[in-house]
Design a protein around this motif. Structure first.
Motif, PDB file in Angstrom:
ATOM      1  N   PHE A 412       0.810  -1.217   0.000  1.00  0.00           N
ATOM      2  CA  PHE A 412       0.000   0.000   0.000  1.00  0.00           C
ATOM      3  C   PHE A 412       0.844   1.268   0.000  1.00  0.00           C
ATOM      4  O   PHE A 412       0.286   2.377   0.082  1.00  0.00           O
ATOM      5  CB  PHE A 412      -0.948   0.009   1.204  1.00  0.00           C
ATOM      6  CG  PHE A 412      -0.271  -0.270   2.525  1.00  0.00           C
ATOM      7  CD1 PHE A 412       0.358   0.733   3.243  1.00  0.00           C
ATOM      8  CD2 PHE A 412      -0.226  -1.562   3.026  1.00  0.00           C
ATOM      9  CE1 PHE A 412       0.985   0.470   4.441  1.00  0.00           C
ATOM     10  CE2 PHE A 412       0.399  -1.830   4.233  1.00  0.00           C
ATOM     11  CZ  PHE A 412       1.008  -0.819   4.947  1.00  0.00           C
ATOM     12  N   ASP A 413       2.163   1.138  -0.077  1.00  0.00           N
ATOM     13  CA  ASP A 413       3.008   2.325  -0.172  1.00  0.00           C
ATOM     14  C   ASP A 413       2.802   3.000  -1.523  1.00  0.00           C
ATOM     15  O   ASP A 413       2.569   2.334  -2.550  1.00  0.00           O
ATOM     16  CB  ASP A 413       4.476   1.956   0.012  1.00  0.00           C
ATOM     17  CG  ASP A 413       4.798   1.592   1.454  1.00  0.00           C
ATOM     18  OD1 ASP A 413       4.078   2.076   2.349  1.00  0.00           O
ATOM     19  OD2 ASP A 413       5.749   0.815   1.682  1.00  0.00           O
ATOM     20  N   SER A 414       2.920   4.307  -1.536  1.00  0.00           N
ATOM     21  CA  SER A 414       2.618   5.061  -2.760  1.00  0.00           C
ATOM     22  C   SER A 414       3.678   4.896  -3.840  1.00  0.00           C
ATOM     23  O   SER A 414       3.384   5.098  -5.016  1.00  0.00           O
ATOM     24  CB  SER A 414       2.461   6.547  -2.422  1.00  0.00           C
ATOM     25  OG  SER A 414       3.651   7.045  -1.819  1.00  0.00           O
ATOM     26  N   HIS A 415       4.909   4.529  -3.475  1.00  0.00           N
ATOM     27  CA  HIS A 415       5.994   4.441  -4.450  1.00  0.00           C
ATOM     28  C   HIS A 415       6.307   3.001  -4.835  1.00  0.00           C
ATOM     29  O   HIS A 415       7.406   2.707  -5.308  1.00  0.00           O
ATOM     30  CB  HIS A 415       7.258   5.098  -3.885  1.00  0.00           C
ATOM     31  CG  HIS A 415       7.759   4.455  -2.620  1.00  0.00           C
ATOM     32  ND1 HIS A 415       7.145   4.640  -1.408  1.00  0.00           N
ATOM     33  CD2 HIS A 415       8.819   3.626  -2.395  1.00  0.00           C
ATOM     34  CE1 HIS A 415       7.797   3.962  -0.474  1.00  0.00           C
ATOM     35  NE2 HIS A 415       8.822   3.343  -1.050  1.00  0.00           N
ATOM     36  N   THR A 416       5.369   2.097  -4.656  1.00  0.00           N
ATOM     37  CA  THR A 416       5.620   0.679  -4.936  1.00  0.00           C
ATOM     38  C   THR A 416       4.676   0.183  -6.026  1.00  0.00           C
ATOM     39  O   THR A 416       3.658   0.812  -6.345  1.00  0.00           O
ATOM     40  CB  THR A 416       5.415  -0.175  -3.680  1.00  0.00           C
ATOM     41  OG1 THR A 416       4.054  -0.028  -3.215  1.00  0.00           O
ATOM     42  CG2 THR A 416       6.374   0.241  -2.581  1.00  0.00           C
ATOM     43  N   SER A 417       5.051  -0.963  -6.578  1.00  0.00           N
ATOM     44  CA  SER A 417       4.203  -1.676  -7.538  1.00  0.00           C
ATOM     45  C   SER A 417       4.142  -3.136  -7.123  1.00  0.00           C
ATOM     46  O   SER A 417       5.100  -3.678  -6.562  1.00  0.00           O
ATOM     47  CB  SER A 417       4.753  -1.565  -8.966  1.00  0.00           C
ATOM     48  OG  SER A 417       4.713  -0.219  -9.410  1.00  0.00           O
ATOM     49  N   VAL A 418       3.026  -3.769  -7.414  1.00  0.00           N
ATOM     50  CA  VAL A 418       2.782  -5.138  -6.982  1.00  0.00           C
ATOM     51  C   VAL A 418       2.638  -6.024  -8.206  1.00  0.00           C
ATOM     52  O   VAL A 418       1.933  -5.678  -9.163  1.00  0.00           O
ATOM     53  CB  VAL A 418       1.510  -5.225  -6.112  1.00  0.00           C
ATOM     54  CG1 VAL A 418       1.271  -6.661  -5.646  1.00  0.00           C
ATOM     55  CG2 VAL A 418       1.634  -4.298  -4.907  1.00  0.00           C
ATOM     56  N   CYS A 419       3.300  -7.186  -8.175  1.00  0.00           N
ATOM     57  CA  CYS A 419       3.168  -8.158  -9.248  1.00  0.00           C
ATOM     58  C   CYS A 419       1.767  -8.776  -9.196  1.00  0.00           C
ATOM     59  O   CYS A 419       1.299  -9.204  -8.145  1.00  0.00           O
ATOM     60  CB  CYS A 419       4.232  -9.245  -9.094  1.00  0.00           C
ATOM     61  SG  CYS A 419       4.095 -10.573 -10.327  1.00  0.00           S
ATOM     62  N   HIS A 420       1.100  -8.806 -10.321  1.00  0.00           N
ATOM     63  CA  HIS A 420      -0.266  -9.308 -10.363  1.00  0.00           C
ATOM     64  C   HIS A 420      -0.340 -10.819 -10.179  1.00  0.00           C
ATOM     65  O   HIS A 420      -1.390 -11.341  -9.803  1.00  0.00           O
ATOM     66  CB  HIS A 420      -0.921  -8.923 -11.691  1.00  0.00           C
ATOM     67  CG  HIS A 420      -1.009  -7.449 -11.909  1.00  0.00           C
ATOM     68  ND1 HIS A 420      -1.855  -6.628 -11.198  1.00  0.00           N
ATOM     69  CD2 HIS A 420      -0.325  -6.626 -12.760  1.00  0.00           C
ATOM     70  CE1 HIS A 420      -1.726  -5.375 -11.593  1.00  0.00           C
ATOM     71  NE2 HIS A 420      -0.796  -5.342 -12.555  1.00  0.00           N
ATOM     72  N   ASP A 421       0.762 -11.531 -10.441  1.00  0.00           N
ATOM     73  CA  ASP A 421       0.743 -12.997 -10.359  1.00  0.00           C
ATOM     74  C   ASP A 421       1.098 -13.510  -8.968  1.00  0.00           C
ATOM     75  O   ASP A 421       0.396 -14.361  -8.418  1.00  0.00           O
ATOM     76  CB  ASP A 421       1.707 -13.590 -11.394  1.00  0.00           C
ATOM     77  CG  ASP A 421       1.291 -13.254 -12.818  1.00  0.00           C
ATOM     78  OD1 ASP A 421       0.056 -13.151 -13.046  1.00  0.00           O
ATOM     79  OD2 ASP A 421       2.165 -13.083 -13.669  1.00  0.00           O
ATOM     80  N   CYS A 422       2.184 -12.996  -8.382  1.00  0.00           N
ATOM     81  CA  CYS A 422       2.651 -13.523  -7.096  1.00  0.00           C
ATOM     82  C   CYS A 422       2.507 -12.529  -5.945  1.00  0.00           C
ATOM     83  O   CYS A 422       2.879 -12.847  -4.808  1.00  0.00           O
ATOM     84  CB  CYS A 422       4.114 -13.963  -7.204  1.00  0.00           C
ATOM     85  SG  CYS A 422       5.268 -12.595  -7.506  1.00  0.00           S
ATOM     86  N   SER A 423       2.036 -11.311  -6.223  1.00  0.00           N
ATOM     87  CA  SER A 423       1.831 -10.264  -5.212  1.00  0.00           C
ATOM     88  C   SER A 423       3.128  -9.790  -4.565  1.00  0.00           C
ATOM     89  O   SER A 423       3.116  -9.227  -3.468  1.00  0.00           O
ATOM     90  CB  SER A 423       0.872 -10.752  -4.119  1.00  0.00           C
ATOM     91  OG  SER A 423      -0.386 -11.081  -4.673  1.00  0.00           O
ATOM     92  N   ALA A 424       4.263  -9.998  -5.217  1.00  0.00           N
ATOM     93  CA  ALA A 424       5.528  -9.462  -4.706  1.00  0.00           C
ATOM     94  C   ALA A 424       5.554  -7.947  -4.903  1.00  0.00           C
ATOM     95  O   ALA A 424       4.953  -7.413  -5.835  1.00  0.00           O
ATOM     96  CB  ALA A 424       6.705 -10.107  -5.430  1.00  0.00           C
ATOM     97  N   VAL A 425       6.285  -7.260  -4.004  1.00  0.00           N
ATOM     98  CA  VAL A 425       6.310  -5.803  -4.005  1.00  0.00           C
ATOM     99  C   VAL A 425       7.691  -5.313  -4.419  1.00  0.00           C
ATOM    100  O   VAL A 425       8.715  -5.823  -3.926  1.00  0.00           O
ATOM    101  CB  VAL A 425       5.943  -5.241  -2.616  1.00  0.00           C
ATOM    102  CG1 VAL A 425       5.909  -3.712  -2.633  1.00  0.00           C
ATOM    103  CG2 VAL A 425       4.591  -5.791  -2.170  1.00  0.00           C
ATOM    104  N   PHE A 426       7.704  -4.305  -5.327  1.00  0.00           N
ATOM    105  CA  PHE A 426       8.958  -3.739  -5.825  1.00  0.00           C
ATOM    106  C   PHE A 426       8.834  -2.221  -5.837  1.00  0.00           C
ATOM    107  O   PHE A 426       7.725  -1.673  -5.740  1.00  0.00           O
ATOM    108  CB  PHE A 426       9.263  -4.233  -7.238  1.00  0.00           C
ATOM    109  CG  PHE A 426       9.228  -5.722  -7.400  1.00  0.00           C
ATOM    110  CD1 PHE A 426      10.363  -6.477  -7.126  1.00  0.00           C
ATOM    111  CD2 PHE A 426       8.074  -6.369  -7.813  1.00  0.00           C
ATOM    112  CE1 PHE A 426      10.345  -7.856  -7.276  1.00  0.00           C
ATOM    113  CE2 PHE A 426       8.049  -7.734  -7.961  1.00  0.00           C
ATOM    114  CZ  PHE A 426       9.182  -8.483  -7.688  1.00  0.00           C
ATOM    115  N   HIS A 427       9.974  -1.557  -5.935  1.00  0.00           N
ATOM    116  CA  HIS A 427       9.924  -0.131  -6.204  1.00  0.00           C
ATOM    117  C   HIS A 427       9.264   0.095  -7.564  1.00  0.00           C
ATOM    118  O   HIS A 427       9.487  -0.683  -8.500  1.00  0.00           O
ATOM    119  CB  HIS A 427      11.336   0.463  -6.227  1.00  0.00           C
ATOM    120  CG  HIS A 427      11.976   0.494  -4.871  1.00  0.00           C
ATOM    121  ND1 HIS A 427      13.079  -0.277  -4.545  1.00  0.00           N
ATOM    122  CD2 HIS A 427      11.678   1.209  -3.751  1.00  0.00           C
ATOM    123  CE1 HIS A 427      13.435  -0.040  -3.296  1.00  0.00           C
ATOM    124  NE2 HIS A 427      12.591   0.858  -2.782  1.00  0.00           N
TER     125      HIS A 427
END
Length: 460
Positions: A412-427
């Protein structure tokens, strides 16, 4: 001479003497009747009242004697006590005649005089008694079911209400009245058998949807120039009854079914983002009141362009999406469950279930700015628990596997993106600049290929 034994003489005026004599004559006749037939205390049969009192009250040639006797009718103890039996039509007629006589006396007597004040008080007593005879409270049930209405007998006596059926005032002190526990329809006890409109609560339960066309008028000719609800003849000229249009249904109603109530129209909000109240009929008012908190509006399907013009909607949608990402943390966190953090949204339960359904109250609060303030505060509280207060929730954070730098990330951080397949979080910058696939998805795929095949060989 001592003052103790001195008695001050007093004199009665001729009018006072006549009043005293009239009262004595009335009491004497009543005593003779009781001695002869022995009725119960506090009961005056109609035969006595009609045979003896009525001719002397209203048909005497002496105007003064008629005035005094008419005014005495409302003060007789036996007349105002509740009878054991039931009243007949003659008693009601006599009360009506006494009321008319009191009204005539009030106009004839000098203004602000004591006699005029006494006559007004007696007029009130007579009217209360007449209303009590017309609407008795005996044997009235506490709960009545009619046309899916569940009417509950009201106990309040001082609150002034209006009957939804006859549009008259409900005098709780002397009248029995009921309120539907479902749609809050109020009416006199005597009006209940005249109700023709079913309970709106059943419509809300079975058909929870709005009319999404703006004032879909069909015309008085399609309604056969009759009220859409009670079928009373109406016209725009007010003859025989005024036609009033409901801005929600587009139909026309009579003045008994349309009280010029105002409400926010859902179709105008969705298509025009307009929150100005418009006049609606009584049934539409009750329906909109019951529906206002129900999340039945899917804005992405009804009017997706609305998000391009209303910035507050975009902000609220982002906050709702973040709350949905926080929900898994709270479900698996013992401290969050004990603190009941999710109950902060119990008035808007749909906010923790989806991010695309809205109620009319949500849109009204978005327009006024109240929802943005309250939801931002709740969002801050939730984020503080996950990132600062709770060690278990902190341990469920992510480290960017693309750059392997920076702080612990949360979806839920504003500067992150989430993988739609595994829900991993990245910058966010790392995720969009990466030309390869997600590292976590690649590891999971590799593990599946390396796992031994436990299925039996064909033909074995």
């Amino acid at each position: 001479m001592s003052r103790v034994g001195r008695v001050k003489p007093f004199f009665l005026s001729p009018r006072s003497c006549r009043c005293v004599l009239a009262n004595m004559e009335y009491d004497e006749r009543l005593a003779r009747f009781r001695q002869g037939k022995g009725p119960r205390n506090h009961e005056l049969p109609s035969s006595v009242l009609s045979a003896e009192v009525k001719p002397e009250l209203f048909h005497s040639e002496a105007k003064t004697q008629s005035t005094d006797r008419a005014m005495d009718l409302g003060l007789a103890e036996d007349h105002f006590s509740r009878p054991v039996g039931s009243f007949v039509a003659s008693d009601i007629e006599q009360l009506k005649q006494a009321i008319e006589e009191c009204k005539r006396l009030i106009l004839e007597l000098p203004e602000h005089s004591e006699r005029q004040k006494d006559t007004v008080a007696k007029l009130i007593h007579l009217r209360l008694k007449l209303q009590e005879l017309k609407d008795p409270e005996e044997d009235e049930p506490n709960l009545r079911v009619l046309l899916e209405h569940r009417f509950s007998k009201e106990k309040s006596k001082s609150v002034k209400q209006t009957c939804d059926k006859c549009s008259a005032i409900i005098w709780g002190l002397i009248q029995t009245w009921y309120t539907c526990t479902g749609c809050y329809y109020r009416c006199h006890s005597k009006c209940m058998n005249l109700i023709t409109k079913p309970c709106v609560r059943s419509k809300v339960s079975h058909q929870s949807e709005y009319e999404l066309n703006i004032c879909p008028e069909i015309g008085l000719d399609k309604q056969d120039y009759r009220c859409a609800e009670c079928r009373t003849p109406i016209s725009l000229r007010g003859v025989p009854s005024e036609a009033r249009q409901c801005d929600y249904t587009g139909q026309y109603y009579c003045s008994s079914c349309h009280w010029n109530d105002s409400a926010v129209i859902p179709a105008r909000v969705i298509h025009n983002w307009e929150f100005e109240p418009h006049k609606v009929c009584r049934s539409s008012m009750r329906y909109l009141t019951l529906m206002i908190s129900r999340p039945v509006l899917k804005l992405r399907e009804i009017n997706p362009l609305l998000f391009n013009f209303v910035e507050e909607l975009v902000e609220i949608r982002k906050l709702r999406q973040d709350i949905l990402l926080m929900k898994p943390y709270f479900i698996t966190c013992k401290e969050a469950m004990e603190a009941r953090l999710l109950l902060q949204l119990q008035d808007r339960q749909h906010f923790v279930e989806n991010d695309d359904m809205y109620s009319l109250q949500d849109l009204i609060d978005i327009s006024s700015g109240r929802l943005s303030c309250s939801l931002t505060e709740i969002h801050t509280t939730f984020a503080k628990h996950i990132k600062l207060d709770c060690e278990r929730c902190q341990a469920k954070g992510f480290v960017c596997e693309l750059c392997k730098e920076g702080d612990v990330l949360f979806p839920f951080d504003s500067h992150t993106s989430v993988c739609h397949d595994c829900s991993a979080v990245f910058h966010r910058d790392c995720y969009y600049d990466n030309s390869t696939t997600c590292p976590r998805c690649a590891r999971m795929t590799e593990r599946k290929h390396d796992a031994p095949n436990d299925s039996p060989e064909p033909g074995s």
